[in-house]
Design an enzyme around this catalytic site. Structure first.
Site, PDB file in Angstrom:
ATOM      1  CG  HIS A  61      -1.952  -1.035   1.251  1.00 40.69           C
ATOM      2  ND1 HIS A  61      -2.759  -1.298   0.193  1.00 40.69           N
ATOM      3  CD2 HIS A  61      -2.310  -1.914   2.227  1.00 40.69           C
ATOM      4  CE1 HIS A  61      -3.589  -2.294   0.505  1.00 40.69           C
ATOM      5  NE2 HIS A  61      -3.324  -2.688   1.732  1.00 40.69           N
TER       6      HIS A  61
ATOM      7  CG  HIS B 220       2.354   5.693   6.121  1.00 43.67           C
ATOM      8  ND1 HIS B 220       2.044   5.635   7.468  1.00 43.67           N
ATOM      9  CD2 HIS B 220       1.247   6.204   5.519  1.00 43.67           C
ATOM     10  CE1 HIS B 220       0.813   6.070   7.658  1.00 43.67           C
ATOM     11  NE2 HIS B 220       0.313   6.436   6.490  1.00 43.67           N
TER      12      HIS B 220
ATOM     13  CG  HIS C 182      -0.968   8.389   1.808  1.00 38.13           C
ATOM     14  ND1 HIS C 182      -1.735   7.258   1.612  1.00 38.13           N
ATOM     15  CD2 HIS C 182      -0.682   8.416   3.134  1.00 38.13           C
ATOM     16  CE1 HIS C 182      -1.916   6.635   2.764  1.00 38.13           C
ATOM     17  NE2 HIS C 182      -1.288   7.312   3.709  1.00 38.13           N
TER      18      HIS C 182
ATOM     19  CD  GLU D  81      -4.401   9.320   2.375  1.00 40.18           C
ATOM     20  OE1 GLU D  81      -5.011   8.342   1.891  1.00 40.18           O
ATOM     21  OE2 GLU D  81      -4.050   9.368   3.570  1.00 40.18           O
TER      22      GLU D  81
ATOM     23  CG  HIS E 267      -0.115  10.428   6.663  1.00 36.92           C
ATOM     24  ND1 HIS E 267      -1.187   9.680   6.197  1.00 36.92           N
ATOM     25  CD2 HIS E 267      -0.324  11.692   6.232  1.00 36.92           C
ATOM     26  CE1 HIS E 267      -1.996  10.471   5.509  1.00 36.92           C
ATOM     27  NE2 HIS E 267      -1.482  11.691   5.520  1.00 36.92           N
TER      28      HIS E 267
ATOM     29  CB  THR F 200      -6.252   8.106   5.480  1.00 35.86           C
ATOM     30  OG1 THR F 200      -4.919   7.599   5.455  1.00 35.86           O
ATOM     31  CG2 THR F 200      -6.288   9.473   6.147  1.00 35.86           C
TER      32      THR F 200
END
Length: 245
Positions: A84, A109, A111, A115, A128, A195
């Site tokens: 992911h 991590h 994204h 987001e 995050h 999330t």
């Protein structure tokens, strides 16, 4: 206290889900975010929750929040590609103090694209940094990245991406965690959720106002590693929440 314990259990379950090869949720097709709430009874908050993340930050209430007090003193331990995202685990000892409480960094991590949004602006990358206090409550510090100069700290991590899914690789070159936060530590604050499934609520969110930079090549490398062009959950409704800065 019972509610806090339940949240902690759900959070650990979420981390465990991300560490398993069979995820049961994703970002495309039948496992896409719009279907998360239907995939498992444990994920019902993904569709029923009223304080979900991410959000588009706008109309913040000015309350003169003090800049973040950060004590990042250890070095990240290992990196894992869980399918992911790329997640970097840290040793215990890095803390943030807020509301008179200490929150300890657990992992961070990424994204792509971001987001959360700020005044309708989506950023190419968002980090995050996930923290937890002694009661199991979560605090996430979100850092935005604009395309520009390559980020030296991300280069250190990206150069050690594991070849196999769910393989943890010890970081040979130390990352400077403090360099993953902007110098100006003013932020937006709101109450939200994880999330990713199970989308548990009661998470304190601090979104840094000032972005860092990341190169286009680094973003491409990240996408190639996770085999997705995007791993972001869509914007969620406010439902009466107030954002302060």
């Amino acid at each position: 206290m019972k509610g806090k314990l339940v949240l902690a259990i759900l959070v650990m379950a979420s981390f465990s889900l991300q560490a398993n090869e069979h995820h049961g949720w994703g970002y495309e097709g039948k496992e896409a975010p719009e279907n998360w709430g239907k995939l498992s009874p444990e994920f019902h908050m993904c569709q029923d929750g009223q304080n979900q993340s991410p959000v588009d930050i706008h109309g913040a209430l000015h309350s003169n929040l003090a800049p973040l007090v950060v004590q990042y003193i250890t070095e990240p331990q290992n990196i894992i590609n869980n399918g992911h995202t790329l997640q970097i685990n840290v040793a215990k000892g890095d803390t943030i103090e807020i509301d008179g409480e200490l929150f300890t960094l657990q992992q961070f991590h990424f994204h792509v694209p971001s987001e959360n949004e700020i005044n309708g602006q989506q950023f190419p990358l968002e980090a995050h940094l996930v923290h937890m206090n002694d009661q199991g409550e979560l605090l996430v510090v979100a850092v935005m990245f604009n395309v520009g100069a390559a980020n030296p700290e991300l280069n250190k991590a990206w150069s050690q991406i594991p070849e196999k899914l769910n393989q943890q690789v010890a970081l040979k070159e130390a990352l400077n965690l403090n360099a993953l936060l902007p110098t100006d530590k003013h932020y937006y604050r709101f109450s939200g959720s994880l999330t990713t499934p199970p989308c548990s609520e009661g998470v304190r969110w601090l979104v840094m106002k000032n972005p860092l930079t990341v190169s286009a090549e680094q973003i491409t490398q990240f996408k190639s590693a996770i085999h997705h062009d995007a791993n972001n959950r869509p914007i969620q409704q406010y439902h009466g929440r107030v954002i302060v800065d």
